[in-house]
Design an enzyme around this catalytic site. Structure first.
Site, short mmCIF file in Angstrom:
data_model
loop_
_atom_site.label_atom_id
_atom_site.label_comp_id
_atom_site.label_asym_id
_atom_site.label_seq_id
_atom_site.Cartn_x
_atom_site.Cartn_y
_atom_site.Cartn_z
CB VAL A 15 -0.65 -0.77 1.14
CG1 VAL A 15 -1.78 1.17 1.32
CG2 VAL A 15 -1.61 -1.42 1.13
CE LYS A 191 -11.21 -6.04 5.21
NZ LYS A 191 -10.41 -7.15 4.41
#
Ligand code: HSE
Length: 358
Positions: A15, A191
């Protein structure tokens, strides 16, 4: 007068590298869309040992955290917020376990803490809940939110074995550093917790959510399921009713035509049920460098626009999370059949009831 924002980037993995590249390539685009020029003041990693010094650079306004985990990353994010830096993070583990504390700290310091990339990467589900549905009441959130397990299960449907499918997900950079986090359902529960903090304005942390992974799913289960008109997917779902909040992440049987069953590879799909908006579906790339760079840059542009319009910012209160006493399990039958791995599937077929009513 030219507005300038100093950016500190923490992390140089899948990322971090994708974000650094986009910050260079999209510098003009960001300036055109925000009126603010970004200056990358430095990139630090856990190993480089200079992260805290970079955060103390008085010219740093925004910190992008892509270190991951809850150790050093927690220290960096807390330090940055404490110094009055805005923070954008892709770190679901951190927000899912320490989000309520960090959100409160950001509010105290009058800065933003944004984390669209932390949930389902490119799928704008945090924004949908926090902005688009800000005037509505959300009843339930459910989804297939872990790409690694979907990639493994869909590869098994195509004849691959478990180990080969996992290796493939690792090689593509989708799996967590310790893939047990994916396989055992921790990633999906993280999440879900993070979405519920915003959807239900509740201080839910992921250890409160019951989770079951896919380690017990065999190729035989997958074949049997398909022959009966189902696919197995790791579903994370939560529902709020007058009796409280129920949430859970576990493998379920999903009818072949259901959008959850239509996922393959790293695709994520999320369903949100709201009082006025009704049922919304979001679908897209749930992992990967580019798919994470997009929402991070999106958060950056939003943040810089707010910063350029200081009047708007000064009137925007920070989210307030109510304490949560209890989160109940959501899926029926799981407890009773925990000892009977082969027959559990009969009780774990997804239905509308499983995530929208009790
Ligand atoms: N390991 C995660 C997944 C990466 O497989 O979905 C994105 O959060």
């Amino acid at each position: 007068m030219q507005l300038i924002a100093g950016i500190a980037l923490l992390g140089n993995g899948t990322v971090g590298r994708a974000v650094a590249q986009r910050l260079r390539e999209h510098a003009e685009l960001i300036e055109r869309r925000t009126g603010v020029r970004c200056e990358l003041r430095g990139i630090a990693t856990r190993r480089s040992g200079d992260a805290l010094a970079l955060l103390d650079d008085p010219h740093v306004d925004v910190v992008i955290e892509a270190v991951g985990g809850t150790g050093a990353a927690a220290e960096y994010v807390e330090h940055a917020l404490d110094r009055g830096r805005h923070v954008i993070t892709a770190n679901k583990d951190l927000i899912a376990t320490q989000g309520p504390r960090l959100i409160a700290l950001a509010a105290t310091r009058g800065v933003s803490l944004r984390y669209e990339a932390a949930v389902c990467s490119a799928v704008p589900v945090v924004r949908t809940i926090a902005d688009a549905l800000a005037g509505d009441t959300i009843h339930s959130v459910a989804g297939v939110m872990n790409g690694t397990t979907t990639a493994i299960l869909s590869a098994m449907e195509n004849g691959a074995d478990y180990a080969a499918a996992l290796l493939d997900a690792q090689e593509h950079g989708y799996a967590e550093a310790d893939p047990a986090a994916d396989i055992e359902g921790f990633d999906a529960a993280h999440k879900l917790a993070l979405l519920l903090q915003r959807a239900f304005e509740a201080a839910i942390i992921s250890p409160r959510i019951r989770k079951t992974g896919i380690a017990g799913v065999t190729r035989e289960h997958v074949v049997q399921a398909e022959a009966s008109g189902y696919r197995i997917r790791l579903v994370a779902a939560a529902h709020r009713s007058r009796s409280g909040i129920a949430a859970e992440a576990a493998p379920l049987l999903v009818p072949l035509m259901h959008p959850f069953a239509q996922t393959s590879g790293v695709e994520n799909v999320v369903r949100i049920d709201a009082a006025d908006a009704g049922t919304l579906w979001l679908h897209g790339q749930g992992a990967g460098g580019a798919a994470s760079a997009s929402p991070i840059l999106g958060d950056l542009v939003t943040l810089l626009r707010d910063r350029a319009d200081r009047r708007a910012r000064s009137h925007a209160p920070a989210p307030r999370l109510e304490p949560v006493i209890d989160v109940s399990p959501l899926f029926f039958g799981l407890e009773r059949h925990r000892e009977l791995p082969y027959s559990i599937w009969n009780e774990r077929i997804i239905t509308d009831d499983c995530y929208s009513t009790r």
